[in-house]
Write an enzyme that holds these catalytic residues in place. Sequence first.
Site, short mmCIF file in Angstrom:
data_model
loop_
_atom_site.label_atom_id
_atom_site.label_comp_id
_atom_site.label_asym_id
_atom_site.label_seq_id
_atom_site.Cartn_x
_atom_site.Cartn_y
_atom_site.Cartn_z
N LYS A 289 0.82 -1.22 0.00
CA LYS A 289 0.00 0.00 0.00
C LYS A 289 0.85 1.27 0.00
O LYS A 289 0.62 2.18 -0.77
CB LYS A 289 -0.92 0.03 1.23
N ARG B 275 -10.29 1.85 10.21
CA ARG B 275 -9.85 0.52 10.64
C ARG B 275 -10.96 -0.27 11.31
O ARG B 275 -10.79 -1.45 11.58
CB ARG B 275 -8.66 0.64 11.60
N ARG C 106 12.49 -6.44 5.63
CA ARG C 106 12.63 -4.98 5.61
C ARG C 106 13.73 -4.54 6.58
O ARG C 106 13.88 -5.09 7.67
CB ARG C 106 11.30 -4.30 6.01
N ARG D 62 13.53 -3.15 12.30
CA ARG D 62 12.63 -2.55 13.28
C ARG D 62 11.90 -3.65 14.05
O ARG D 62 11.61 -4.72 13.50
CB ARG D 62 11.62 -1.63 12.60
N ARG E 228 -0.10 -8.45 13.88
CA ARG E 228 -0.69 -7.35 13.12
C ARG E 228 -1.62 -7.87 12.02
O ARG E 228 -2.67 -7.27 11.75
CB ARG E 228 0.42 -6.49 12.50
#
Length: 219
Positions: free
Chosen positions: A13, A88, A127, A160, A171
């Site tokens: 996204k 959300r 990532r 991270r 998540r």
Amino acid sequence: MHLILFGPPGAGKGTQAKILSEKFNIPHISTGDMLREAVANQTELGLKAKSIMESGKLVPDDVMIGIVKETLKSNKCKNGFILDGFPRTVEQARALEQIFNELKIDDVIILDFNLNEEEIIKRVTNRRQCRNCGSLFNLLYDKIDDVCPICGASNTIYQRDDDKEEVIRKRVNVYKEATLPVKNYYKEKNACFISIDGYGEIEQITNTILEKLEKIKVH
């Protein structure tokens, strides 16, 4: 153009939003951006959100909805926007619908990015970020060693915490539980819904989005 982006973390996204933002010259707005801007501008809602965040609590719906409304009414959104990370929940979707009615926005298009869980895990756990300049990379596509290719800093590339597998799986579960009902809400409203296959090269996905948006404009 008014776009809402849906999709689990790692579905692409943010990457596509940046490209579309530049192409259509409209702002890409995430909930984080809205909160930071409201706090920086010291609006009444921004100050309220700041005190809540500093206490370690989640910003409640009524405050977040007020900040969304302030943002969408602002001059930077006069030609459209790309809304990412909101709504959300179904309650937020209902509130956003009221905001759209007040602002006379009736041409909202929803882009729904789809990707299976294992592909999400693979993408997100690869990532990396530079602590010095904040640039993001992905080990699946980028050759990264101990030196940041953007700012040249040494030993600043790290993973991270929210990109670690256990966090990402949580998540994804939260997304399934909270956000999938929002998609169903919009589908029941017969909203303009475009399904986007999150697999493939970035440019290929961009071209697919643009083709589908063009078909809507034609009709």
